[in-house]
Design a protein around this motif. Structure first.
Motif, mmCIF file in Angstrom:
data_model
loop_
_atom_site.group_PDB
_atom_site.id
_atom_site.type_symbol
_atom_site.label_atom_id
_atom_site.label_comp_id
_atom_site.label_asym_id
_atom_site.label_seq_id
_atom_site.Cartn_x
_atom_site.Cartn_y
_atom_site.Cartn_z
ATOM 1 N N ILE A 1 0.687 -1.417 -0.140
ATOM 2 C CA ILE A 1 0.042 -0.060 0.062
ATOM 3 C C ILE A 1 0.720 1.226 -0.026
ATOM 4 C CG2 ILE A 1 -1.614 1.443 1.388
ATOM 5 C CD1 ILE A 1 -2.658 -1.333 2.364
ATOM 6 N N LEU A 2 1.954 1.223 0.481
ATOM 7 C CA LEU A 2 2.628 2.267 0.838
ATOM 8 C C LEU A 2 3.381 3.173 -0.568
ATOM 9 C CD1 LEU A 2 4.199 4.012 2.741
ATOM 10 C CD2 LEU A 2 6.153 2.619 2.694
ATOM 11 N N PRO A 3 3.657 2.387 -1.519
ATOM 12 C CA PRO A 3 3.793 2.965 -2.854
ATOM 13 C C PRO A 3 2.876 3.902 -3.370
ATOM 14 C CG PRO A 3 4.938 1.140 -2.872
ATOM 15 C CD PRO A 3 4.028 1.209 -1.547
ATOM 16 N N SER A 4 1.556 3.438 -3.508
ATOM 17 C CA SER A 4 0.511 4.179 -3.798
ATOM 18 C C SER A 4 0.112 5.205 -2.780
ATOM 19 C CB SER A 4 -0.673 3.177 -3.942
ATOM 20 O OG SER A 4 -1.767 3.866 -4.513
ATOM 21 N N TYR A 5 0.264 5.061 -1.588
ATOM 22 C CA TYR A 5 -0.048 6.132 -0.875
ATOM 23 C C TYR A 5 0.772 7.242 -0.670
ATOM 24 C CZ TYR A 5 -0.883 8.388 3.955
ATOM 25 O OH TYR A 5 -1.073 9.275 4.947
ATOM 26 N N LEU B 1 0.180 11.124 -2.211
ATOM 27 C CA LEU B 1 0.377 12.377 -1.410
ATOM 28 C C LEU B 1 1.209 13.438 -2.214
ATOM 29 C CD1 LEU B 1 1.277 11.048 2.146
ATOM 30 C CD2 LEU B 1 -0.934 12.359 1.283
ATOM 31 N N LEU B 2 2.224 12.709 -3.015
ATOM 32 C CA LEU B 2 3.135 13.230 -3.772
ATOM 33 C C LEU B 2 2.554 14.335 -4.929
ATOM 34 C CD1 LEU B 2 6.152 11.137 -3.651
ATOM 35 C CD2 LEU B 2 6.173 13.470 -2.772
ATOM 36 N N ARG B 3 1.811 13.687 -5.528
ATOM 37 C CA ARG B 3 0.765 14.038 -6.690
ATOM 38 C C ARG B 3 -0.022 15.318 -6.181
ATOM 39 N NH1 ARG B 3 -2.698 9.892 -8.237
ATOM 40 N NH2 ARG B 3 -4.223 11.033 -6.860
ATOM 41 N N ASP B 4 -0.858 14.810 -5.196
ATOM 42 C CA ASP B 4 -1.781 15.710 -4.768
ATOM 43 C C ASP B 4 -1.462 16.985 -3.711
ATOM 44 O OD1 ASP B 4 -3.614 14.253 -6.360
ATOM 45 O OD2 ASP B 4 -4.434 13.193 -4.492
ATOM 46 N N ARG B 5 -0.446 16.825 -2.738
ATOM 47 C CA ARG B 5 -0.164 17.635 -1.864
ATOM 48 C C ARG B 5 1.013 18.361 -1.698
ATOM 49 N NH1 ARG B 5 -3.097 14.885 3.462
ATOM 50 N NH2 ARG B 5 -5.139 14.278 2.141
ATOM 51 N N TYR B 6 2.219 17.444 -1.968
ATOM 52 C CA TYR B 6 3.640 17.892 -1.787
ATOM 53 C C TYR B 6 4.321 18.061 -2.976
ATOM 54 C CZ TYR B 6 2.246 16.494 2.703
ATOM 55 O OH TYR B 6 1.585 16.437 3.920
ATOM 56 N N MET C 1 11.626 1.735 1.092
ATOM 57 C CA MET C 1 11.054 1.758 -0.374
ATOM 58 C C MET C 1 12.084 0.973 -1.219
ATOM 59 S SD MET C 1 7.865 2.806 -0.592
ATOM 60 C CE MET C 1 7.793 3.277 -2.306
ATOM 61 N N ALA C 2 13.262 1.322 -1.159
ATOM 62 C CA ALA C 2 14.374 0.833 -1.825
ATOM 63 C C ALA C 2 14.364 -0.730 -1.530
ATOM 64 C CB ALA C 2 15.874 1.332 -1.755
ATOM 65 N N ALA C 3 14.373 -1.190 -0.251
ATOM 66 C CA ALA C 3 14.210 -2.701 -0.119
ATOM 67 C C ALA C 3 13.160 -3.428 -0.705
ATOM 68 C CB ALA C 3 14.033 -2.798 1.613
ATOM 69 N N ALA C 4 12.277 -2.633 -1.125
ATOM 70 C CA ALA C 4 10.766 -3.408 -1.609
ATOM 71 C C ALA C 4 10.827 -3.008 -3.143
ATOM 72 C CB ALA C 4 9.472 -2.720 -1.270
ATOM 73 N N GLY C 5 12.008 -2.483 -3.851
ATOM 74 C CA GLY C 5 12.227 -2.076 -5.170
ATOM 75 C C GLY C 5 11.649 -0.986 -5.889
ATOM 76 N N TRP C 6 11.777 0.095 -4.917
ATOM 77 C CA TRP C 6 11.245 1.647 -5.380
ATOM 78 C C TRP C 6 12.291 2.584 -5.345
ATOM 79 C CZ3 TRP C 6 6.087 2.258 -7.334
ATOM 80 C CH2 TRP C 6 5.343 1.043 -7.279
ATOM 81 N N HIS C 7 12.181 3.595 -6.184
ATOM 82 C CA HIS C 7 13.284 4.316 -5.912
ATOM 83 C C HIS C 7 12.393 5.864 -6.195
ATOM 84 C CE1 HIS C 7 13.462 4.313 -10.369
ATOM 85 N NE2 HIS C 7 13.826 5.700 -10.286
ATOM 86 N N TYR C 8 13.048 6.909 -5.396
ATOM 87 C CA TYR C 8 12.142 8.216 -5.818
ATOM 88 C C TYR C 8 12.964 9.055 -6.945
ATOM 89 C CZ TYR C 8 10.559 12.958 -4.867
ATOM 90 O OH TYR C 8 10.064 14.128 -4.870
ATOM 91 N N ASP C 9 12.169 9.475 -7.781
ATOM 92 C CA ASP C 9 12.629 10.263 -8.909
ATOM 93 C C ASP C 9 12.065 11.549 -8.643
ATOM 94 O OD1 ASP C 9 12.942 11.392 -11.201
ATOM 95 O OD2 ASP C 9 12.003 9.999 -12.409
ATOM 96 N N PRO C 10 12.920 12.538 -8.411
ATOM 97 C CA PRO C 10 12.723 13.725 -7.918
ATOM 98 C C PRO C 10 12.244 14.614 -9.198
ATOM 99 C CG PRO C 10 14.998 13.673 -8.107
ATOM 100 C CD PRO C 10 14.122 12.221 -8.265
ATOM 101 N N VAL C 11 12.357 14.183 -10.335
ATOM 102 C CA VAL C 11 12.010 15.039 -11.741
ATOM 103 C C VAL C 11 10.547 14.707 -11.769
ATOM 104 C CG1 VAL C 11 12.237 14.939 -14.115
ATOM 105 C CG2 VAL C 11 14.145 14.792 -12.927
ATOM 106 N N HIS C 12 10.145 13.450 -11.683
ATOM 107 C CA HIS C 12 8.699 13.220 -11.856
ATOM 108 C C HIS C 12 7.836 13.224 -10.108
ATOM 109 C CE1 HIS C 12 10.018 11.336 -15.419
ATOM 110 N NE2 HIS C 12 9.256 11.787 -15.818
ATOM 111 N N ASN C 13 8.797 13.495 -9.071
ATOM 112 C CA ASN C 13 8.134 13.525 -7.698
ATOM 113 C C ASN C 13 7.138 12.299 -7.790
ATOM 114 O OD1 ASN C 13 7.698 14.867 -5.456
ATOM 115 N ND2 ASN C 13 5.852 15.734 -5.862
#
Length: 61
Positions: free
Chosen positions: A8-12, A16-21, A42-54
């Motif tokens: 659930i965490l990535p979607s959550y 938030l990043l799309r709508d509020r931050y 998130m990295a341990a679950a296979g996700w990384h943060y992309d600041p360009v796309h937020n």
């Protein structure tokens, strides 16, 4: 408090990043979360943060 369920965490976070931050820094500051812990979890679950796309994106293998 962030969801503990890693399915659930990535979607959550992305909602938030799309709508509020404008950035992960802003989200973590506002929610009083440790950015390093959030990104590590998130990295341990296979996700990384992309600041360009937020947003968090799946890591390519």
């Amino acid at each position: 408090m962030l969801p503990q369920d890693i399915l659930i965490l990535p979607s959550y976070l992305n909602t938030l990043l799309r709508d509020r931050y404008a950035s992960l820094d802003e989200l973590c500051d506002d929610l009083d979360e440790d950015k390093a812990l959030v990104t590590a979890r998130m990295a341990a679950a296979g996700w990384h943060y992309d600041p360009v796309h937020n947003q968090f994106m799946r890591c390519r293998q």
